[in-house]
Design a protein around this motif. Structure first.
Motif, short mmCIF file in Angstrom:
data_model
loop_
_atom_site.label_atom_id
_atom_site.label_comp_id
_atom_site.label_asym_id
_atom_site.label_seq_id
_atom_site.Cartn_x
_atom_site.Cartn_y
_atom_site.Cartn_z
N ARG B 140 3.86 38.99 30.25
CA ARG B 140 5.11 39.20 30.98
C ARG B 140 6.17 38.23 30.54
NH1 ARG B 140 5.29 41.84 36.12
NH2 ARG B 140 3.42 43.10 36.38
N GLN B 142 9.77 36.26 31.31
CA GLN B 142 10.46 35.71 32.47
C GLN B 142 11.93 36.10 32.40
OE1 GLN B 142 9.81 31.49 33.48
NE2 GLN B 142 11.98 31.23 33.12
N LEU B 159 6.47 34.38 31.20
CA LEU B 159 6.36 34.06 32.63
C LEU B 159 5.12 33.19 32.83
CD1 LEU B 159 7.43 34.68 35.53
CD2 LEU B 159 5.68 36.44 35.61
N GLY B 160 5.34 31.98 33.34
CA GLY B 160 4.21 31.08 33.58
C GLY B 160 3.80 30.27 32.36
N ALA B 164 -0.40 31.27 30.54
CA ALA B 164 -0.33 32.55 31.25
C ALA B 164 -0.34 33.70 30.25
CB ALA B 164 0.93 32.61 32.10
#
Lengths: 385, 494
Positions: B140, B142, B159-160, B164
Motif C-alpha cells: 500500500r 501512503q 504505508l507503514g 510493512a
C-alpha cells in the motif's frame, strides 16, 4: 520526571518514533507525535488515549522486539492508557477500583444482581414474583415505575457526573481548554472519526490481532457493540417518552418502537461483546497490557450480560420467569450504570476527547501559518536511506 | 558515553542474534528441500520477493532461501521507506508528473554518468508499471500528507514503511504457495559451464543440497562484512557502523564472482553517511541519522574543522559526510552547534551532548578544551552577516577561513552548546554482478548465463555506478526482481 515506568517508556518510544516517522500514515497518534518534541505526562496520556490499539505500527516496525531498540508502541500506550483511567478517576478515593478492576466490577455486578433479586423477592409476594404477569404495567407489579425511575435515574446521573468530573481532570491535564470543546468543527470531525472508527484500520489494510495478517474483526465487533448500545439507549428513551408523554405503559408489543430498537440493539450488544471477548482472547500477548485484561473482560462481559438478560426478559416476559429475568436484568443494568466511571467504559470518553483535540491540531497544522514549518520539524529529511 | 571506543570486532551474525532464532531448531524442515523447484531465489528482500512472486505467477514452483531469521528478513528493505517510479501524471499519492526523461536526467546527475544507459532507461520505463504492479502484490502507498514531503512528486511512500511493504510481499508469496525458509544460508553454489546446478544450504545445523532449474540471486551487497570492507579500507573499516542488518555479508555475491560471473561496480565504493556514533554496530536504521551539519561546524578529534559544512543542500550534503568522517583520525567527528539551532532539524534517537560553555562541551566530548575554544572563536570571527535560510543556498558565509563555510554560517555563541558525535554509517555497497535486460547474469567473457538471474542490490551497480537518489534502490529491486522472476520461470519451463 514521569509518574510511572509506563510513561517513561512511552517517552522513550516517542523519541524513537519521532526520529523515524515511517508510521505517520497509519493513524492519528504519529502525526500528533510529530507536532511535539518533548512529551509531558499529559501529552503521553493524550497520545495513549488517541491510540486505538490496531497493532499495525508493531507489525510494521523495523525496531520492534527482538530488535535491541525494543519498540512496542501498542503495548506501551495500552499500559499508559489503562493507568490514565485510574489517574483521572473521580472521586480520587475510588482510584483503587482500577487496581484489580476485573474483580471489582465482577463483585459490584454480582452484588447489584443479588440485591435486586433478593430485594424484589423480599418485597413481593412469591405469587407475584414468580407468577405470570401480562398487560400494561406488568413489570411495575414487580417494581413500581417510580422506584425504577428513581433508582436508575439516580445511578445514571451519578455516573454521568463522575464521568464529567474525570473528563475535566483529563482535559485540563493534557493542556486543553473549554474553547476546544465548543468548536463545532473539531467536535463534528471527532464524532465522524468515532462513528466510523476511522483509526481502527491500520491505515487501510485492517488491524492486527493474533498474527501478522491484518484480518482482525474488532472494528466490526466494536461497531455492533457501539451501535447496539445506542439503540438500547434509544429504546429506553422512547419508552420513557411513551410513558410520560403518551401515557403508554410497558411492556410494549414486539413490533413497537422501543421493543424493536431494544431487540436490534440487544442483538448487537450480544454479538459485538462476544466477538470482542473472542478477539481479546486470541490477541497476541505482545500487543496487550496484561494488567488491563481483567478490566477489558469485566466490562465487555457486563455489556454482554446486560443485553443477554434484556433479550431473555423479552422472550420470557409472558412466563413465570419474568420476575426473575427482570430482577437479573435490572441488577446488571444498575451494576453497569454505577461502574461506568470506574470501568473500561471511560475509554470512549477520553478517546473522544483526544480525537477532538487531534481534529483541532490537524486543522491548525494544515492552515498556512508560520508555525507550521516549526511544528513539522523540518520535513525535508523524510527521504529515508 | 562510549564515543571514543567503537565496537571494533566484526561479530558474525550467527553470534549476534543466536538466541533469537526460533525457526532454527534442528530437525523439522518445513519445506521439502530434496524436491527440485523450478526457481530458487536466494535472498529475502524486496527484489527476492518480487522475483519469487513473479516467478510463481508465471507458473513456476519457487523456493526462497533467506539467511536471516524471520524477524530480520529482507536485508536493507526493512529500513527503506519509498520508491522512485516514473509517471506521466499526478496521482492520488504523487503530487505531479515525473517523466522518464526527468528520471533519467536525475540518474545521470547522481551517478556522474556511471550507468548503463540502455539498462537504466529500460528500468525507468518499467518503473511506471511497477507503481501498479506492486499494489497488486498487496503493498500500500501512503497518501501524500498535506504536501509536506519534499519527495512528494518523485517518490511513492510505503504505508507503514519498508517492513510493512515487505510483510505484504511475504503474505502474498505465502498465499501463492511460494516455499520460504529462514535461517537458511547458502554456503556453496555448483555452477558449471555458465549453468547453475545446485546450492548447498546450511539449515538447522545440517547441510542440504538444493536443486532448481533456474536461480535468482537477490541476496544484497556486502556492507555488513567488515573483513571484506577492510580489503579496500584497511583497519579504518573497523570503526564503520552498518546501518542495516548483520546478514548483508555478500557471500552469494562473492561465490558468483568467484565462479565466473562478470563483475560490475567499483568494489571500493559504498554509500556512507554520518550517523550518531552511539548507534549500535548493526541495524540502527534511519533513526540514527543526523542532518544538522549545516547548523554548526564539524570538528575532528583534534577539535579542528576539516570541510565546508555549508557546501551543498540536502540530499547531497547528506551523502558526503560519511566518507569525510572516514578520512579523519579514528573515524570520528563532532557536530557542534548552539541553542537557537536545536529545534531546526529532525530529531534523532540520541540526545545531543549539552554544556553551558564550549570549554565544558569539549570536556564532555573528550576534546582539548583550548583547541575547541580556539576553533569556535576563529570560526565566529570569520562569520559575515547575512540572512539565514537553511532551505536555500543563503548568503551567510565566512571570510578568510580555511576551510570556509560557504552557506548557513552563523556564530556559535548562545548557550547552551550542543554536540553530536558522528561516525561513518554504511548503507550499501556498489559491487555487483553484470546483468542484461532480462536480469540474466553475464559471465566474465560476456556470454549470458544459461539459467542465472540477479536482482536488487546485488546488481544495482549496473545502473547505479556511484551516488544515490532517494528510493532508487527499491526501484532497482522491484523492476529487476519482477523481470528476473518471470524470466527464470520461462527459463525453467524450456
Amino acid at each position: 520526571m514521569h509518574a510511572t515506568d509506563a510513561l517513561k517508556e512511552a517517552d522513550r518510544l516517542m523519541t524513537v518514533c519521532n526520529s523515524c516517522r515511517y508510521c505517520e500514515g497509519l493513524c492519528a497518534v504519529f502525526p500528533a507525535m510529530e507536532m511535539r518534541r518533548a512529551f509531558s505526562d499529559g501529552d503521553l496520556n493524550y497520545l495513549a488515549n488517541l491510540c486505538h490499539s490496531c497493532g499495525a505500527c508493531y507489525t510494521d516496525c523495523q525496531f520492534s522486539p527482538p530488535h535491541e531498540f525494543n519498540v512496542n508502541v501498542p503495548q506501551t500506550l495500552a499500559k499508559v492508557r489503562n493507568d490514565s483511567y485510574k489517574f483521572y478517576v473521580w472521586p480520587q478515593a475510588l482510584a483503587p477500583l482500577f487496581e484489580r478492576n476485573g474483580l471489582a466490577i465482577s463483585l459490584i455486578a454480582a452484588l447489584s444482581v443479588g440485591i435486586f433479586f433478593f430485594g424484589l423477592m423480599a418485597i413481593n409476594d412469591p405469587a407475584v414474583m414468580f407468577g405470570v404477569q401480562t398487560g400494561p404495567g406488568a413489570f411495575y407489579r414487580i417494581m413500581s415505575h417510580n422506584a425504577m425511575a428513581g433508582v436508575f435515574g439516580a445511578a445514571f446521573f451519578y455516573a454521568i457526573a463522575a464521568l464529567i468530573m474525570g473528563f475535566r481532570l483529563f482535559w485540563r491535564d493534557i493542556g486543553e481548554t473549554r474553547e476546544t470543546l465548543t468548536n463545532g468543527v473539531s467536535v463534528w470531525q471527532a464524532m465522524k472519526d468515532t462513528m466510523a472508527l476511522r483509526y481502527l484500520d491500520g491505515g487501510g489494510p485492517g488491524c492486527f490481532n493474533e498474527d501478522e495478517r491484518p484480518n482482525d474483526r474488532r472494528r466490526l465487533y466494536h461497531h455492533l457493540t457501539f451501535y447496539g448500545f445506542f439503540l438500547c439507549l434509544g429504546a429506553t428513551s422512547t419508552a420513557t417518552l411513551y410513558h410520560y408523554l403518551l401515557g403508554l405503559q410497558a411492556p410494549y408489543p414486539w413490533y413497537d418502537l422501543p421493543v424493536v430498537l431494544g431487540t436490534l440493539g440487544g442483538i448487537g450488544l450480544v454479538v459485538g461483546p462476544a466477538g470482542l471477548m473472542w478477539a481479546k482472547f486470541k490477541r497476541d500477548p505482545a500487543l496487550r497490557d496484561e494488567n488491563g485484561r481483567g478490566m477489558e473482560m469485566a466490562f465487555t462481559a457486563m455489556l454482554f450480560l446486560v443485553s443477554l438478560t434484556g433479550l431473555l426478559l423479552l422472550v420470557l416476559r409472558a412466563t413465570p420467569a419474568m420476575g426473575t429475568m427482570l430482577a437479573l436484568h435490572m441488577g446488571f443494568v444498575f451494576g453497569f450504570f454505577i461502574t461506568m466511571p470506574y470501568s473500561k467504559f471511560v475509554h470512549g470518553i477520553y478517546r473522544f476527547g483526544a480525537l477532538v483535540r487531534y481534529a483541532k491540531e490537524r486543522r491548525a497544522l494544515h492552515e498556512p501559518t508560520p508555525s507550521k514549518a516549526k511544528a513539522l520539524a523540518i520535513p525535508d529529511a523524510k527521504a529515508g536511506a | 558515553m562510549k564515543v571514543g571506543t567503537a565496537v571494533s570486532r566484526d561479530v558474525p551474525p550467527e553470534q549476534v542474534k543466536a538466541s533469537l532464532r526460533p525457526d532454527a531448531q534442528a530437525g523439522a524442515v518445513p519445506v521439502e528441500l530434496a524436491r527440485k523447484h523450478d526457481v530458487l531465489v536466494i535472498g529475502g528482500g524486496n527484489a527476492a520477493l518480487c522475483a519469487a512472486i513473479s516467478a510463481r505467477r508465471s507458473g513456476a514452483s519457487v523456493l526462497v532461501l533467506e539467511a536471516a531469521p524471520k524477524f530480520y528478513r529482507g536485508g536493507n528493505t526493512r529500513h527503506t521507506r519509498n520508491m522512485r517510479c516514473a509517471h506521466d501524471t499526478a496521482t492520488e499519492i504523487l503530487t505531479g508528473p515525473y517523466t522518464e526523461e526527468e528520471f533519467w536526467e536525475d540518474l545521470l546527475r547522481v551517478t556522474g554518468g556511471q550507468t548503463d544507459e540502455e539498462l537504466a532507461r529500460f528500468m525507468i520505463r518499467e518503473s511506471k508499471e511497477i507503481l501498479n504492479w506492486i499494489v497488486e502484490q498487496g503493498v500500500r502507498w501512503q497518501p501524500s500528507l498535506g504536501g509536506t514531503l519534499s519527495l512528494g512528486r518523485t517518490n511513492s511512500f510505503f504505508l507503514g514503511g519498508g517492513r510493512a511493504m515487505l510483510n505484504a510481499l511475504y503474505r502474498t508469496a505465502e498465499d501463492l504457495g511460494v516455499d520460504i525458509l529462514y535461517d537458511a544460508e547458502v554456503v556453496d553454489l555448483d555452477i558449471q559451464d555458465r549453468q547453475f546446478r545446485s546450492a548447498t544450504v546450511a539449515y538447522g545445523g545440517q547441510r542440504h543440497n538444493v536443486h532448481a532449474s533456474a536461480l535468482v540471486a537477490a541476496a544484497g551487497g556486502f556492507e555488513a562484512n567488515i573483513e571484506w570492507l577492510k580489503q579496500y579500507w584497511g583497519d579504518v573499516a573497523e570503526n564503520f557502523l552498518i546501518r542495516g542488518t548483520p546478514y548483508n555479508r555478500g557471500s552469494v555475491l562473492k561465490m558468483l564472482l568467484d565462479k565466473g560471473v562478470q563483475q560490475i561496480g567499483d568494489p571500493t565504493q559504498c554509500h556512507a553517511v554520518a550517523i550518531d556514533a552511539r548507534a549500535p554496530k548493526f541495524d540502527g536504521g534511519i533513526i540514527t541519522r543526523l542532518d544538522c551539519v549545516v547548523f554548526g561546524i564539524v570538528v575532528n578529534k583534534n577539535a579542528e574543522r576539516f570541510y565546508d559544512e555549508g557546501e551543498d543542500i540536502w540530499p547531497k550534503r547528506y551523502a558526503i559526510w560519511g566518507r569525510l568522517v572516514a578520512a579523519q583520525p579514528d573515524q570520528i567527528a563532532y557536530i557542534i552547534f548552539d541553542g537557537p539551532s536545536l529545534e531546526m532539524f529532525m530529531p534523532s534517537l540520541y540526545p545531543p551532548v549539552k554544556a553551558d560553555s564550549i570549554r565544558e562541551l569539549a570536556g564532555k566530548l573528550g576534546l582539548d578544551p583550548q583547541a575547541l575554544e580556539t576553533t569556535v572563536e576563529t570560526f565566529n570571527e570569520a562569520v559575515r552577516p547575512g540572512t539565514f535560510d537553511h532551505t536555500i543556498l543563503d548568503d551567510c558565509r565566512t571570510e578568510g577561513l580555511n576551510p570556509p563555510k560557504t552557506h548557513w554560517a552563523r556564530r556559535i555563541e548562545t548557550a547552551p552548546f550542543y554536540a553530536y558525535p558522528v561516525r561513518p554509517g554504511i548503507t550499501f555497497t556498489y559491487l555487483g554482478t553484470r546483468v542484461n535486460k532480462e536480469a540474466r547474469m553475464l559471465m566474465a567473457d560476456g556470454s549470458p548465463s544459461a539459467n542465472m538471474f540477479a536482482a536488487g542490490e546485488i546488481m544495482a551497480g549496473n545502473v547505479l555506478g556511484k551516488g544515490y537518489a532517494a528510493g532508487i534502490g527499491m526501484t532497482i529491486g522491484s523492476v529487476f526482481g519482477r523481470i528476473a522472476g518471470r524470466e527464470a520461470a520461462n527459463n525453467a519451463r524450456n
